[in-house]
Scaffold this motif. Structure first.
Motif, PDB file in Angstrom:
ATOM      1  N   LEU A 155      19.623 -74.816  17.427  1.00 54.59           N
ATOM      2  CA  LEU A 155      19.500 -75.711  16.283  1.00 54.59           C
ATOM      3  C   LEU A 155      18.370 -75.244  15.374  1.00 54.59           C
ATOM      4  O   LEU A 155      17.233 -75.063  15.817  1.00 54.59           O
ATOM      5  N   GLN A 156      18.673 -75.045  14.089  1.00 54.38           N
ATOM      6  CA  GLN A 156      17.689 -74.562  13.134  1.00 54.38           C
ATOM      7  C   GLN A 156      17.847 -75.290  11.804  1.00 54.38           C
ATOM      8  O   GLN A 156      18.888 -75.890  11.523  1.00 54.38           O
ATOM      9  N   GLU A 157      16.796 -75.197  10.977  1.00 54.99           N
ATOM     10  CA  GLU A 157      16.851 -75.744   9.636  1.00 54.99           C
ATOM     11  C   GLU A 157      17.369 -74.693   8.672  1.00 54.99           C
ATOM     12  O   GLU A 157      17.010 -73.518   8.764  1.00 54.99           O
ATOM     13  N   LEU A 158      18.198 -75.126   7.737  1.00 54.84           N
ATOM     14  CA  LEU A 158      18.739 -74.211   6.739  1.00 54.84           C
ATOM     15  C   LEU A 158      17.620 -73.770   5.805  1.00 54.84           C
ATOM     16  O   LEU A 158      16.878 -74.611   5.276  1.00 54.84           O
ATOM     17  N   PRO A 159      17.443 -72.456   5.602  1.00 53.88           N
ATOM     18  CA  PRO A 159      16.365 -71.978   4.724  1.00 53.88           C
ATOM     19  C   PRO A 159      16.629 -72.300   3.262  1.00 53.88           C
ATOM     20  O   PRO A 159      17.712 -72.756   2.885  1.00 53.88           O
ATOM     21  N   GLY A 160      15.636 -72.012   2.449  1.00 50.50           N
ATOM     22  CA  GLY A 160      15.699 -72.426   1.060  1.00 50.50           C
ATOM     23  C   GLY A 160      16.411 -71.488   0.112  1.00 50.50           C
ATOM     24  O   GLY A 160      16.587 -71.819  -1.059  1.00 50.50           O
ATOM     25  N   GLY A 161      16.836 -70.315   0.569  1.00 53.87           N
ATOM     26  CA  GLY A 161      17.479 -69.366  -0.330  1.00 53.87           C
ATOM     27  C   GLY A 161      18.789 -69.882  -0.894  1.00 53.87           C
ATOM     28  O   GLY A 161      19.568 -70.557  -0.206  1.00 53.87           O
ATOM     29  N   SER A 162      19.063 -69.537  -2.165  1.00 56.60           N
ATOM     30  CA  SER A 162      20.286 -70.015  -2.812  1.00 56.60           C
ATOM     31  C   SER A 162      21.539 -69.458  -2.148  1.00 56.60           C
ATOM     32  O   SER A 162      22.615 -70.056  -2.250  1.00 56.60           O
ATOM     33  N   GLN A 163      21.428 -68.310  -1.451  1.00 59.98           N
ATOM     34  CA  GLN A 163      22.600 -67.704  -0.821  1.00 59.98           C
ATOM     35  C   GLN A 163      23.155 -68.552   0.314  1.00 59.98           C
ATOM     36  O   GLN A 163      24.281 -68.327   0.770  1.00 59.98           O
ATOM     37  N   TYR A 164      22.350 -69.555   0.791  1.00 59.00           N
ATOM     38  CA  TYR A 164      22.821 -70.399   1.894  1.00 59.00           C
ATOM     39  C   TYR A 164      23.299 -71.770   1.429  1.00 59.00           C
ATOM     40  O   TYR A 164      23.616 -72.622   2.248  1.00 59.00           O
ATOM     41  N   ARG A 165      23.387 -71.982   0.101  1.00 65.08           N
ATOM     42  CA  ARG A 165      23.775 -73.305  -0.398  1.00 65.08           C
ATOM     43  C   ARG A 165      25.194 -73.686  -0.007  1.00 65.08           C
ATOM     44  O   ARG A 165      25.547 -74.852   0.014  1.00 65.08           O
ATOM     45  N   LEU A 190      26.305 -73.721   2.790  1.00 68.28           N
ATOM     46  CA  LEU A 190      26.221 -74.413   4.070  1.00 68.28           C
ATOM     47  C   LEU A 190      25.602 -75.801   3.954  1.00 68.28           C
ATOM     48  O   LEU A 190      25.806 -76.654   4.822  1.00 68.28           O
ATOM     49  N   GLY A 191      24.807 -76.026   2.913  1.00 71.20           N
ATOM     50  CA  GLY A 191      24.141 -77.313   2.774  1.00 71.20           C
ATOM     51  C   GLY A 191      22.852 -77.184   2.006  1.00 71.20           C
ATOM     52  O   GLY A 191      22.586 -76.179   1.332  1.00 71.20           O
ATOM     53  N   ARG A 192      22.028 -78.198   2.137  1.00 73.81           N
ATOM     54  CA  ARG A 192      20.762 -78.250   1.418  1.00 73.81           C
ATOM     55  C   ARG A 192      19.631 -77.685   2.283  1.00 73.81           C
ATOM     56  O   ARG A 192      19.721 -77.709   3.515  1.00 73.81           O
ATOM     57  N   PRO A 193      18.558 -77.195   1.647  1.00 71.90           N
ATOM     58  CA  PRO A 193      17.411 -76.721   2.428  1.00 71.90           C
ATOM     59  C   PRO A 193      16.896 -77.817   3.362  1.00 71.90           C
ATOM     60  O   PRO A 193      16.758 -78.975   2.968  1.00 71.90           O
TER      61      PRO A 193
END
Length: 561
Positions: free
Chosen positions: A355-365, A367-370
């Motif tokens: 389990l991890q937090e989604l990072p802030g990079g725009s390339q991961y948007r 998947l969800g929010r930072p």
């Protein structure tokens, strides 16, 4: 009033005792011996400034016993078993104290001044200041201290690396094309045709400069819920939870005899299935379905696939399209070469610790929010190491202590050759005792159901115990003692306790700060807290065998409930 203090200048380092610039605690031999004489610690003391170690040999000849100094109580117990009546063993770290944080004392200096032989644990267990103090104050005749952990492999011991980031200590799952068909220069396309599960699923490649390319995504444009699915879906419906998502969910082209690494993300815990087909020049040449257990007990989940279902939970593995045989299999690296799994009867584990937090990079948007939490199987080539220094807690596997006893036996015999036969006999007797202990522990831990073998502990100090006796570390507060966990780590532990139905967590005997964090998490989750011996002994467990039996009873009693 203690006159010895007048002869000691103790330096405290502003950057901490492990700072390399911090000098060892050292007492000049002439001053120390005079001080000890004033305290009545020595009947006679030579202060002539002669060769280092002369006083130790005088004491040895008068007592008939040789002086062995070790750094920890566990090493002291092993040394006493091997040395028997011919040695006097002193531990620099007292029973009940933490060797990770113990600072050298004046009493330690006195003990070192009269040592004939010294053993340390090594592998960064002890504070560097203590190790430097040992080296600086041993008599010349005692030689250099022997780091036991660094020598056990010569005698059959096994060392393991510590885990820097437990969330990355998972299976690394990629895609591969094996064999060849038709034009060997042609590409094979692996298409995702259906995904079933309680949350969103995505597989992606992180490329140069962090650019992300999606390979499969249950929320891809054109995806739709329900409806018909690919013909292999029968087993997926049995295993996975929720309604299937179908449509154009993503694809990857690979040359024949090639593979790629992937990251996999899941937003909710539960059972998932992914259906794929391998296509070559418009023709479907293989189909298959891959099952995932995300944040839940994989052994229990695997029962949905049948009593002979297997669990894949570590190492490098690939979803492999074997185009020559026209099948899709799971192929994993193993010690004796690649091992093949049938995906229809195999569960790929995405553990709660992933389990991890989604990072802030725009390339991961996509998947969800930072800051959103999700379960991640990380790409194997991200560049972040899973393992770091060697784990120093080797004694939690009994065969390693047998090896440590042999290390001590041979070094004692080399220095005190007149007692070599006694050391040999003592080590042999102790080895037989440890063999009986090993049988007891294997029976105790083996009695636990596979679904009740998850450990959540205060720090990463029980890896040898888990690996050797068939347990599984599902989480810990911090990789090493003294490291404060962040909010994400606390949340990860809470989710692991909840989703894996962990009945109890374990703190170290005598812990303060790091144990309290786990106590708080356990209180919030409504589970019990039990104490284990990590790296010291006390009156309740005065020797190594008692310590190991206590831990086995505590773990089995609390996990069985």
């Amino acid at each position: 009033m203690c006159p010895v203090r007048n002869h000691v200048h103790r330096v405290r380092c502003p950057r901490g005792p492990n700072d390399p610039s911090c000098p060892p605690l050292r007492v000049k031999r002439r001053s120390a011996l005079k001080a000890f004489g004033a305290l009545g610690l020595l009947a006679t003391t030579s202060c002539s400034g002669g060769a280092r170690g002369s006083a130790a040999h005088v004491r040895r000849s008068e007592s008939g016993r040789v002086n062995v100094v070790v750094t920890t109580p566990i090493l002291a117990d092993v040394a006493r078993r091997v040395g028997g009546d011919h040695v006097s063993v002193t531990s620099l770290v007292p029973s009940g104290a933490d060797p990770h944080s113990h600072e050298p004392s004046l009493r330690n200096i006195r003990d070192l001044a009269y040592a004939d032989l010294a053993f340390t644990n090594g592998m960064l267990l002890e504070q560097q200041k203590l190790l430097r103090t040992v080296s600086a104050n041993l008599p010349d005749g005692a030689g250099a201290p022997i780091p036991v952990a660094e020598n056990i492999e010569k005698y059959g011991g096994v060392l393991r690396p510590m885990t820097e980031d437990l969330s990355l200590d998972t299976v690394w799952l990629g895609m591969r094309v094996e064999g060849s068909v038709g034009d060997q220069d042609g590409f094979v396309t692996l298409e995702t045709t259906a995904i079933t599960g309680p949350g969103r699923t995505a597989a992606f490649v992180t490329e140069t400069f962090g650019r992300v390319t999606r390979v499969a995504d249950s929320a891809a444009e054109g995806a739709r819920r329900g409806g018909g699915t690919h013909g292999s879906c029968g087993s997926a419906k049995v295993f996975a939870e929720g309604e299937p998502t179908v449509g154009q969910l993503g694809a990857m082209e690979l040359p024949q005899q090639a593979h790629t690494h992937l990251s996999w993300a899941f937003t909710e815990p539960g059972r998932y299935s992914m259906e794929l087909r391998a296509v070559f020049r418009g023709e479907t040449i293989a189909t298959g379905v891959v099952h995932f257990a995300v944040g839940i007990d994989a052994n229990r989940a695997a029962l949905a696939l049948g009593p002979d279902a297997q669990v894949l939970d570590g190492g490098h593995a690939d979803i492999t399209a074997d185009v020559a045989r026209r099948v899709i299999v799971l192929r994993a690296d193993a010690e004796n070469g690649p091992r093949e799994y049938d995906p229809a009867s195999t569960v790929v584990v995405v553990p709660a610790k992933a389990l991890q937090e989604l990072p802030g990079g725009s390339q991961y948007r996509f998947l969800g929010r930072p800051g959103d939490q999700m379960y991640l199987l990380a790409q194997a080539v991200l560049g972040k190491h899973v393992h770091g220094d060697i784990d120093p807690h080797f004694w939690h596997a009994v065969p390693n202590v047998k090896a440590a006893a042999q290390v001590m036996r041979d070094h004692m015999a080399k220095v005190f050759s007149e007692y070599a036969s006694a050391f040999q006999a003592n080590a042999h007797d102790y080895s037989e005792r440890l063999d009986r202990l090993e049988q007891e522990l294997r029976a105790a831990y083996g009695s636990l159901p596979k679904s009740r073998r998850g450990l959540i502990t205060a720090h990463d100090g029980y890896g040898y115990l888990a690996e050797h006796y068939g347990l599984k570390v599902e989480g810990f507060v911090a990789p090493v003692p003294g490291t404060e966990p962040g909010l994400q780590q606390r949340q990860r532990l809470a989710r692991a306790i909840r989703d894996l139905h962990i009945p109890a967590v374990f703190v170290d005997k005598g812990t303060t700060g790091r144990g309290n964090v786990l106590q708080q998490v356990a209180d919030d989750a409504g589970v019990r807290v039990a104490q284990l011996y990590s790296d010291t002994l006390d009156a309740e467990a005065p020797n190594y065998e008692d310590m190991m039996r206590h831990n086995a009873r505590t773990i089995t009693d609390h996990l069985r409930e």
